[in-house]
Write an enzyme that holds these catalytic residues in place. Structure first.
Site, short mmCIF file in Angstrom:
data_model
loop_
_atom_site.label_atom_id
_atom_site.label_comp_id
_atom_site.label_asym_id
_atom_site.label_seq_id
_atom_site.Cartn_x
_atom_site.Cartn_y
_atom_site.Cartn_z
N GLY A 46 47.91 33.00 37.20
CA GLY A 46 47.39 33.66 38.38
C GLY A 46 46.95 32.63 39.40
CD GLN A 51 42.83 29.62 42.27
OE1 GLN A 51 43.51 30.63 42.12
NE2 GLN A 51 42.61 28.76 41.29
CB CYS A 94 39.93 28.62 36.83
SG CYS A 94 40.16 28.84 38.60
CG LEU A 95 45.96 27.01 37.97
CD1 LEU A 95 47.06 27.52 38.89
CD2 LEU A 95 46.51 25.99 36.97
CG HIS A 136 40.21 34.46 36.90
ND1 HIS A 136 39.63 33.62 35.98
CD2 HIS A 136 40.68 33.65 37.90
CE1 HIS A 136 39.72 32.37 36.41
NE2 HIS A 136 40.36 32.35 37.57
CD GLU A 137 43.96 34.60 39.73
OE1 GLU A 137 43.61 33.95 40.73
OE2 GLU A 137 44.07 34.09 38.60
CG HIS A 140 39.86 32.65 42.53
ND1 HIS A 140 39.10 31.51 42.54
CD2 HIS A 140 40.59 32.60 41.39
CE1 HIS A 140 39.36 30.80 41.45
NE2 HIS A 140 40.26 31.44 40.73
NI NI Z 1 41.05 30.86 38.87
#
Ligand code: NI
Length: 173
Positions: A46, A51, A94-95, A136-137, A140
């Protein structure tokens, strides 16, 4: 298609509330494609627009296991229109928080209303990994990271560790 730089916490762009798009036009569709490429390249499931330092309510997901056919989902202006009373606990990463993982509690199932890559209104019933991922997304898009769901002390330890790692490695992006 183009790969975009992924910003790492504590980058300020991860703290902003993203704004809704008027419609999924050519530009937003291109952003979705670029984000999918960026996410796949980073082995993520995701990715949300903040991000990659874009302040719009856009996210992409693909939870297909490696080696299987991709199942990309692109969303603009996603909204949780229903959530289960049952809460589940799952480990998240998470990235934007590399190499950090923690257990997070969230509703087990959600229904999401959104605009797809063709500007068509869609609904998605998500459970399991997809439910965790989409929540989660969406977080963000509201400037929230998964560590914000964790109690103060543990979160501060995680963020301190992260800041130290970043200092040791020097600036990214
Ligand atoms: Ni994330």
């Amino acid at each position: 298609m183009a790969r975009l730089p992924i910003f790492i916490a504590p980058a300020p762009c991860l703290k902003v509330t993203a704004v809704a798009v008027d419609q999924v036009d050519v530009e937003i569709k291109q952003l979705m494609e670029d984000m999918l490429e960026t996410m796949h390249d980073a082995n993520g499931i995701g990715l949300a627009a903040p991000q990659v330092n874009k302040k719009v309510r856009v996210l992409v997901m693909d939870i297909a296991p490696k080696g299987e056919d991709p199942t990309p989902i692109c969303m603009a202006n996603p909204e949780i229109v229903w959530q289960s009373d049952v809460i589940g606990t799952n480990e998240e990463g998470c990235l934007s928080l590399p190499e950090l993982f923690a257990d997070v509690k969230r509703p087990e199932a959600v229904r999401i209303k959104y605009l797809d890559q063709n500007n068509d209104e869609q609904e998605l019933d998500a459970e399991g990994l997809l439910s965790t991922c989409v929540q989660h997304e969406i977080d963000h898009l509201d400037g929230k990271l998964f560590v914000d769901h964790i109690s103060g002390l543990k979160r501060r330890m995680i963020m301190r560790k992260l800041q130290k790692t970043r200092r040791d490695e020097g600036p990214t992006v």
